[in-house]
Design an enzyme around this catalytic site. Sequence first.
Site, PDB file in Angstrom:
ATOM      1  N   LYS A 150       0.836  -1.212   0.000  1.00 12.69           N
ATOM      2  CA  LYS A 150       0.000   0.000   0.000  1.00 12.69           C
ATOM      3  C   LYS A 150       0.869   1.260   0.000  1.00 12.69           C
ATOM      4  O   LYS A 150       0.676   2.153  -0.809  1.00 12.69           O
ATOM      5  CB  LYS A 150      -0.924   0.024   1.238  1.00 12.69           C
ATOM      6  CG  LYS A 150      -1.880  -1.151   1.304  1.00 12.69           C
ATOM      7  CD  LYS A 150      -2.804  -1.079   2.511  1.00 12.69           C
ATOM      8  CE  LYS A 150      -2.090  -1.165   3.845  1.00 12.69           C
ATOM      9  NZ  LYS A 150      -1.419  -2.458   4.134  1.00 12.69           N
TER      10      LYS A 150
ATOM     11  N   ARG B 192      -9.834   0.925   8.734  1.00 14.18           N
ATOM     12  CA  ARG B 192      -9.323  -0.387   9.075  1.00 14.18           C
ATOM     13  C   ARG B 192     -10.301  -1.183   9.915  1.00 14.18           C
ATOM     14  O   ARG B 192     -10.021  -2.306  10.280  1.00 14.18           O
ATOM     15  CB  ARG B 192      -8.074  -0.186   9.912  1.00 14.18           C
ATOM     16  CG  ARG B 192      -6.815  -0.700   9.290  1.00 14.18           C
ATOM     17  CD  ARG B 192      -5.773  -0.431  10.345  1.00 14.18           C
ATOM     18  NE  ARG B 192      -4.593  -1.166  10.149  1.00 14.18           N
ATOM     19  CZ  ARG B 192      -3.555  -0.741   9.447  1.00 14.18           C
ATOM     20  NH1 ARG B 192      -3.596   0.388   8.816  1.00 14.18           N
ATOM     21  NH2 ARG B 192      -2.477  -1.477   9.387  1.00 14.18           N
TER      22      ARG B 192
ATOM     23  N   ARG C 179      12.011  -5.234   4.703  1.00 15.55           N
ATOM     24  CA  ARG C 179      11.580  -3.846   4.490  1.00 15.55           C
ATOM     25  C   ARG C 179      12.440  -2.855   5.245  1.00 15.55           C
ATOM     26  O   ARG C 179      12.878  -3.088   6.349  1.00 15.55           O
ATOM     27  CB  ARG C 179      10.127  -3.671   4.938  1.00 15.55           C
ATOM     28  CG  ARG C 179       9.732  -2.190   4.996  1.00 15.55           C
ATOM     29  CD  ARG C 179       8.277  -1.971   4.994  1.00 15.55           C
ATOM     30  NE  ARG C 179       7.639  -2.557   6.143  1.00 15.55           N
ATOM     31  CZ  ARG C 179       6.320  -2.534   6.316  1.00 15.55           C
ATOM     32  NH1 ARG C 179       5.549  -1.989   5.394  1.00 15.55           N
ATOM     33  NH2 ARG C 179       5.799  -3.075   7.377  1.00 15.55           N
TER      34      ARG C 179
ATOM     35  N   ARG D 199      11.343  -1.247  10.587  1.00 16.57           N
ATOM     36  CA  ARG D 199      10.223  -0.866  11.441  1.00 16.57           C
ATOM     37  C   ARG D 199      10.150  -1.781  12.654  1.00 16.57           C
ATOM     38  O   ARG D 199      10.380  -2.969  12.531  1.00 16.57           O
ATOM     39  CB  ARG D 199       8.919  -0.943  10.650  1.00 16.57           C
ATOM     40  CG  ARG D 199       8.241   0.390  10.521  1.00 16.57           C
ATOM     41  CD  ARG D 199       7.118   0.353   9.535  1.00 16.57           C
ATOM     42  NE  ARG D 199       5.969  -0.414  10.005  1.00 16.57           N
ATOM     43  CZ  ARG D 199       4.816  -0.479   9.347  1.00 16.57           C
ATOM     44  NH1 ARG D 199       4.682   0.177   8.202  1.00 16.57           N
ATOM     45  NH2 ARG D 199       3.830  -1.189   9.819  1.00 16.57           N
TER      46      ARG D 199
ATOM     47  N   ARG E 163      -0.324  -8.948  13.295  1.00 22.46           N
ATOM     48  CA  ARG E 163      -0.936  -7.945  12.409  1.00 22.46           C
ATOM     49  C   ARG E 163      -1.788  -8.603  11.330  1.00 22.46           C
ATOM     50  O   ARG E 163      -2.831  -8.079  10.940  1.00 22.46           O
ATOM     51  CB  ARG E 163       0.152  -7.068  11.782  1.00 22.46           C
ATOM     52  CG  ARG E 163       0.734  -6.073  12.802  1.00 22.46           C
ATOM     53  CD  ARG E 163       2.077  -5.534  12.386  1.00 22.46           C
ATOM     54  NE  ARG E 163       2.025  -4.824  11.126  1.00 22.46           N
ATOM     55  CZ  ARG E 163       3.081  -4.624  10.349  1.00 22.46           C
ATOM     56  NH1 ARG E 163       4.272  -5.078  10.714  1.00 22.46           N
ATOM     57  NH2 ARG E 163       2.949  -3.973   9.210  1.00 22.46           N
TER      58      ARG E 163
HETATM   59  P1  AP5 Z   1       4.787  -1.605   1.841  1.00 26.59           P
HETATM   60  O1  AP5 Z   1       4.449  -0.776   0.663  1.00 26.59           O
HETATM   61  O2  AP5 Z   1       5.532  -0.966   2.950  1.00 26.59           O
HETATM   62  O3  AP5 Z   1       3.465  -2.354   2.386  1.00 26.59           O
HETATM   63  P2  AP5 Z   1       2.200  -1.813   3.146  1.00 26.59           P
HETATM   64  O4  AP5 Z   1       1.001  -2.438   2.507  1.00 26.59           O
HETATM   65  O5  AP5 Z   1       2.219  -0.324   3.253  1.00 26.59           O
HETATM   66  O6  AP5 Z   1       2.421  -2.520   4.551  1.00 26.59           O
HETATM   67  P3  AP5 Z   1       2.382  -1.940   6.015  1.00 26.59           P
HETATM   68  O7  AP5 Z   1       3.135  -2.910   6.886  1.00 26.59           O
HETATM   69  O8  AP5 Z   1       2.793  -0.513   6.058  1.00 26.59           O
HETATM   70  O9  AP5 Z   1       0.881  -2.066   6.322  1.00 26.59           O
HETATM   71  P4  AP5 Z   1       0.222  -1.990   7.648  1.00 26.59           P
HETATM   72  O10 AP5 Z   1      -1.169  -1.796   7.196  1.00 26.59           O
HETATM   73  O11 AP5 Z   1       0.448  -3.154   8.554  1.00 26.59           O
HETATM   74  O12 AP5 Z   1       0.976  -0.807   8.440  1.00 26.59           O
HETATM   75  P5  AP5 Z   1       0.557   0.683   8.790  1.00 26.59           P
HETATM   76  O13 AP5 Z   1       1.749   1.526   8.805  1.00 26.59           O
HETATM   77  O14 AP5 Z   1      -0.616   1.100   7.996  1.00 26.59           O
HETATM   78  O15 AP5 Z   1       5.570  -2.904   1.316  1.00 26.59           O
HETATM   79  C1  AP5 Z   1       6.059  -3.885   2.196  1.00 26.59           C
HETATM   80  C2  AP5 Z   1       7.438  -4.384   1.743  1.00 26.59           C
HETATM   81  O16 AP5 Z   1       7.319  -5.083   0.516  1.00 26.59           O
HETATM   82  C3  AP5 Z   1       8.445  -3.253   1.456  1.00 26.59           C
HETATM   83  O17 AP5 Z   1       9.710  -3.693   1.837  1.00 26.59           O
HETATM   84  C4  AP5 Z   1       8.347  -3.055  -0.068  1.00 26.59           C
HETATM   85  O18 AP5 Z   1       9.553  -2.540  -0.613  1.00 26.59           O
HETATM   86  C5  AP5 Z   1       8.053  -4.466  -0.543  1.00 26.59           C
HETATM   87  N1  AP5 Z   1       7.187  -4.507  -1.719  1.00 26.59           N
HETATM   88  C6  AP5 Z   1       6.110  -3.692  -2.005  1.00 26.59           C
HETATM   89  N2  AP5 Z   1       5.533  -4.047  -3.167  1.00 26.59           N
HETATM   90  C7  AP5 Z   1       6.229  -5.120  -3.636  1.00 26.59           C
HETATM   91  C8  AP5 Z   1       6.127  -5.945  -4.807  1.00 26.59           C
HETATM   92  N3  AP5 Z   1       5.145  -5.740  -5.720  1.00 26.59           N
HETATM   93  N4  AP5 Z   1       7.020  -6.950  -4.961  1.00 26.59           N
HETATM   94  C9  AP5 Z   1       8.010  -7.176  -4.031  1.00 26.59           C
HETATM   95  N5  AP5 Z   1       8.173  -6.419  -2.917  1.00 26.59           N
HETATM   96  C10 AP5 Z   1       7.288  -5.409  -2.720  1.00 26.59           C
HETATM   97  O19 AP5 Z   1       0.055   0.493  10.297  1.00 26.59           O
HETATM   98  C11 AP5 Z   1       0.955   0.210  11.343  1.00 26.59           C
HETATM   99  C12 AP5 Z   1       0.208   0.181  12.661  1.00 26.59           C
HETATM  100  O20 AP5 Z   1      -0.371   1.478  12.934  1.00 26.59           O
HETATM  101  C13 AP5 Z   1      -0.967  -0.790  12.754  1.00 26.59           C
HETATM  102  O21 AP5 Z   1      -0.550  -2.084  13.115  1.00 26.59           O
HETATM  103  C14 AP5 Z   1      -1.815  -0.107  13.821  1.00 26.59           C
HETATM  104  O22 AP5 Z   1      -1.316  -0.373  15.111  1.00 26.59           O
HETATM  105  C15 AP5 Z   1      -1.640   1.370  13.541  1.00 26.59           C
HETATM  106  N6  AP5 Z   1      -2.665   1.905  12.626  1.00 26.59           N
HETATM  107  C16 AP5 Z   1      -2.460   2.461  11.395  1.00 26.59           C
HETATM  108  N7  AP5 Z   1      -3.624   2.854  10.848  1.00 26.59           N
HETATM  109  C17 AP5 Z   1      -4.595   2.540  11.743  1.00 26.59           C
HETATM  110  C18 AP5 Z   1      -6.014   2.675  11.754  1.00 26.59           C
HETATM  111  N8  AP5 Z   1      -6.671   3.206  10.705  1.00 26.59           N
HETATM  112  N9  AP5 Z   1      -6.692   2.234  12.842  1.00 26.59           N
HETATM  113  C19 AP5 Z   1      -6.054   1.698  13.893  1.00 26.59           C
HETATM  114  N10 AP5 Z   1      -4.716   1.541  13.951  1.00 26.59           N
HETATM  115  C20 AP5 Z   1      -3.988   1.949  12.885  1.00 26.59           C
HETATM  116 MG    MG Z   2       2.411   1.059   4.844  1.00 30.86          MG
END
Ligand code: AP5
Ligand code: MG
Length: 215
Positions: free
Chosen positions: A13, A88, A127, A160, A171
């Site tokens: 994402k 979410r 990552r 991270r 997660r």
């Molecule tokens: P990346 O693009 O970083 O993936 P992502 O989908 O953004 O994954 P996240 O881990 O950021 O998602 P998340 O939803 O768990 O975390 P968030 O920060 O939102 O890609 C991942 C890896 O793969 C990278 O190394 C990239 O280079 C590689 N990659 C990408 N595309 C690829 C491809 N096509 N092929 C190969 N490799 C590839 O949330 C973190 C925490 O915050 C949550 O756990 C929660 O505690 C809190 N939080 C955030 N939002 C909320 C909410 N709305 N409500 C409640 N809590 C929340």
């Molecule tokens: Mg992300």
Amino acid sequence: MKIILLGPPGAGKGTQAKLISNEFSIPHISTGDIFRANISEKTELGMKAKGYMDKGLLVPDELTIDIVKDRIAKDDCKNGFLLDGFPRTVHQAEALDEFLVNRKEKIDCALLIDVPREKIFNRMTGRRICTKCGASYHIKYNPTKVEGKCDLCGSPVVQRKDDSEETVKERLDVYDRQTEPLVVYYKNEAVLKSVDGTQDINKVFEDIRNVLGEI
Ligand code: AP5
Ligand code: MG
Ligand code: ZN
């Protein structure tokens, strides 16, 4: 264009959001990035969010929803925005709908980046993220041009805290229980689209561009 990015942790994402935001000139709003910035600035919100994030749990809705409402009420979101990691929970989705309806606005597309669970662990452990702008890299699949430095802003990239195997498992479970129901939610609203997120980064982006070009 008002877009929501859906997909499990590690689906790509954040990676695709940077590309989409650039191409369509709309702000990228990531609740995860907002929380991480608050943690590094040691704000009250950051201190509250940290305990949940480190465990892989969701930050409570009451700490999350108002932040997003305030953000999308800003001027730069008039012509559209891209939400990454929000909503979410069904409760967050309903709150967002209500907020938009009151402003006579609506979501144009909820875009699911589809990646099966077994592909995700590899991505997470390799990552690296930028400490300043939040850009995502991967030591193998998407390395920075200069080792250890963000391509976009030159700041250091780090691992991270919630990317350990144990926390990633948690997660993914949280995603299945609390976030996956949103796929049906947006299908019912007839705005759901999906792309195959297992392809390489540029191919995923090409598919996204095609999908968004049709709406
Ligand atoms: P990346 O693009 O970083 O993936 P992502 O989908 O953004 O994954 P996240 O881990 O950021 O998602 P998340 O939803 O768990 O975390 P968030 O920060 O939102 O890609 C991942 C890896 O793969 C990278 O190394 C990239 O280079 C590689 N990659 C990408 N595309 C690829 C491809 N096509 N092929 C190969 N490799 C590839 O949330 C973190 C925490 O915050 C949550 O756990 C929660 O505690 C809190 N939080 C955030 N939002 C909320 C909410 N709305 N409500 C409640 N809590 C929340
Ligand atoms: Mg992300
Ligand atoms: Zn950066």
